[in-house]
Write an enzyme that holds these catalytic residues in place. Sequence first.
Site, PDB file in Angstrom:
ATOM      1  N   ALA A 177     -24.386  24.349  34.120  1.00  0.00           N
ATOM      2  CA  ALA A 177     -24.934  22.565  33.649  1.00  0.00           C
ATOM      3  C   ALA A 177     -24.624  21.797  34.633  1.00  0.00           C
ATOM      4  CB  ALA A 177     -24.986  22.980  32.486  1.00  0.00           C
ATOM      5  N   GLY A 180     -22.987  14.692  30.998  1.00  0.00           N
ATOM      6  CA  GLY A 180     -22.751  13.426  31.493  1.00  0.00           C
ATOM      7  C   GLY A 180     -22.083  12.819  31.775  1.00  0.00           C
ATOM      8  N   GLY A 182     -20.276  15.409  34.027  1.00  0.00           N
ATOM      9  CA  GLY A 182     -19.626  16.507  34.427  1.00  0.00           C
ATOM     10  C   GLY A 182     -20.313  17.826  34.665  1.00  0.00           C
ATOM     11  N   TRP A 183     -19.865  18.236  35.791  1.00  0.00           N
ATOM     12  CA  TRP A 183     -20.162  19.889  36.258  1.00  0.00           C
ATOM     13  C   TRP A 183     -19.855  20.369  35.155  1.00  0.00           C
ATOM     14  CZ3 TRP A 183     -24.325  21.527  38.492  1.00  0.00           C
ATOM     15  CH2 TRP A 183     -24.702  20.406  39.417  1.00  0.00           C
ATOM     16  N   LYS A 200     -14.880  22.295  32.267  1.00  0.00           N
ATOM     17  CA  LYS A 200     -16.211  20.611  32.446  1.00  0.00           C
ATOM     18  C   LYS A 200     -15.283  19.883  32.348  1.00  0.00           C
ATOM     19  CE  LYS A 200     -16.729  17.552  28.873  1.00  0.00           C
ATOM     20  NZ  LYS A 200     -17.464  16.759  27.909  1.00  0.00           N
ATOM     21  N   ASP A 305     -22.880  11.179  21.024  1.00  0.00           N
ATOM     22  CA  ASP A 305     -24.473  11.321  22.076  1.00  0.00           C
ATOM     23  C   ASP A 305     -25.283  12.726  21.460  1.00  0.00           C
ATOM     24  OD1 ASP A 305     -25.815  11.605  24.014  1.00  0.00           O
ATOM     25  OD2 ASP A 305     -24.667  12.022  25.357  1.00  0.00           O
TER      26      ASP A 305
END
Length: 765
Positions: A177, A180, A182-183, A200, A305
Amino acid sequence: MTACLEPGCDGTIDADGYCDTCGTAAAPAAARQGAAGAGGGHAASSRTATATSSRTGTARTSSTSASSRNSNSVSSRTRGSRGGSTGRSRRGNLGAGLIEVPPVPAKNPLTEIMANPQVPEAKRYCSNCGAPVGRGRDGNPGRTEGFCRKCRTAFSFEPKLRAGEHVGQYEVLGCIAHGGLGWIYLAKDNNVSGRWVVLKGLLDSGDADAMAAAAAERRFLAEVNHPSIVQILNFVQHPDPTTGAPVGYIVMEYVGGSSLKQVRADFRDSGGQAGPLPVGQAIAYAIEILPAFGYLHSLGLVYNDFKPDNIIQSEEQLKLIDMGGVIQMDDEDSAIYGTKGYQAPEIAQDGPSVESDLYTVGRTLAVLTSLDSRAYQTTYLDSLPSPSEVPLFARHESFYKLLQRATDKDPAMRFGSAEQMAQQLTAVLREVLSLEEDKPHPGASVMFGPEVRVPSTSAERPELREVVRALPVPLVDRDDPGAQFLAGLGAVDLVEQRFALEKSPLLAASQEIQLRLVLVATSEGDFSTAVRKLDEFENANGGDWRTFWYRGLIQLASGVITQAARMFTAVYDALPGEPAPKLALGACAELLGDFETASRYYGMVWRTDTGYVSAAFGLARALLNTGRRDAAVRAFGAVPQTSTHHTAANEAALRALLVDRDRDLSGADLSDIDARYSWLAARLDPEHANWLALEVLTAAGTRLGVQTPTDLVPGQKLIDRHVDDRSLRLGMEQAYRSLARLATDRAKRIELVDQANAVRPRTLI
């Protein structure tokens, strides 16, 4: 040195707080002593890119409490939670024991690996100025690496790690995935039994804010230890494949399931149609995850978030993921990460807070239960749809009020704690399920005491004074200095408490004693004193829901019913799950003759909790006054046998069957009335039973005087009398003579004998 507690690992914890073999973070004392938690579970790492919000100012404004003298809105600042659990909730308790939430099967992590990891062009934005970057032009695809045309900041949306690459002890398996910050990579921990983990990284390794956020995660997120929050295991660095500069990676547990965004997208109703989640299911999710927010807040952290993408369900467990936006409440420097449509409007100016976090929970609930999420980022960016636009909001008024409070533009008007919001959500869930399932879901209030009296146990409208005396009273704060003193006055009549209260040495220090004096003055009818004492209390302590409640009681007792309703509405807005303000609003509407509104509020309470018998009587009276006799009779008859008012309710039901029946009283009705009277006669004293018999026989006689019911059964009887004029008159005569024998006053006895003679059928003798 401290031994690592990870099963199968023989390493020790180094000076940085990580195991020198497996890299697992130590469990700090702060985390072990955290606040209330919720049952957690495994979650998938399904992420979507988040839009960033830069703070434009660092001023933290302080809000003032609302005053019940000049406002209809209750501030949250001085309203504390009452009761509630302080320990971690049990695992597998999703739904709070009230609703069964469909489980989500755990996923094989290998199936999550993306074959061609790319950030969609529509989600590529500059990390510095927010401008679109990497977009295609003239039919050509956009660049995945380059510089922002607006501010010249470098961007890169290319994965930094490839399958088979080793980052320390972690073997990368592929991307699963992007988020916001990073990968997201799936990896295998070669030092601890090949366990699955998630790495992450950063979307843009040159982004200073993102790097700072990653460093912040390493500093305090490893201390977070809660069953409903993804666990941070380690923090590692690996060279950027292009620049060679070190890039930070967060190592987290892997948990497999589906995000609530996906759960909502996959949901189909009984007709196979896609749509929002059932409101009960969505509320259950929020109740389960709110303790995780309370835990973070107890550590001085804010999540920032929250959205459906960042809460994952696996089997019957939930887990909060993507900790990249978490910062400390007193952090005035770090960038604030959030998502448009979910983030509180004051964030850029005032920074994050408990209230801004709970705002995101409210917005998430709205998205899960109503419109498509895109509408909340455009048309309803800083507002909610109206009940006319979303029928669910009209059907469940209390739920809509809860959303309104949670997402109020003024932070001071929102819930002040996660526990407080969870308490009201649980009460709202009970109300929602009672309507959806057509059966009560009672639960004790955490704000008000139980119902102790019923203002009217008949079909007659209650007296104003009795309504005021019957309304529930706010619970005494157990931490108040005067709590024990007030408990000792429990058996003393309210009016007789005044002297002891005024002489108490705790009076000046105890808010509860001061409020009790307001209640005493109101009960005495000394409204000027009650208002003065409440004003003094509010001037000293600020306004909260209790000042609105007591001011409403004063206004109701003094006959200013419309103004009282405004105060009770403010309490309802603040405490949408509580039955007490609904009872008060139902009473106000009934006293004003607005029986439709009265039946709505009384019905909400009675449908949810049959312990509020006053709501059953109020509902029945309101229905009777709007011409719905059969519904009123059912409401009276629904008062449980365990209630001391069961017999009175059955008597009221019988009397309701007798009102205005000169044209529609049928033989079946007479049979029903006869059975009801027989049941009551065995339980009433003789005088009461005879007066009731007179009402029954008079109503039947009036009906026969107009027209004989066509469905009378041959030989049918009513109170042991045949249903004809002569027999009914003889029955009435007998009742009057029985009452005369019971009368102790000679004049009354003579009057009753005269009435018996008057109704006696004519004879030739």
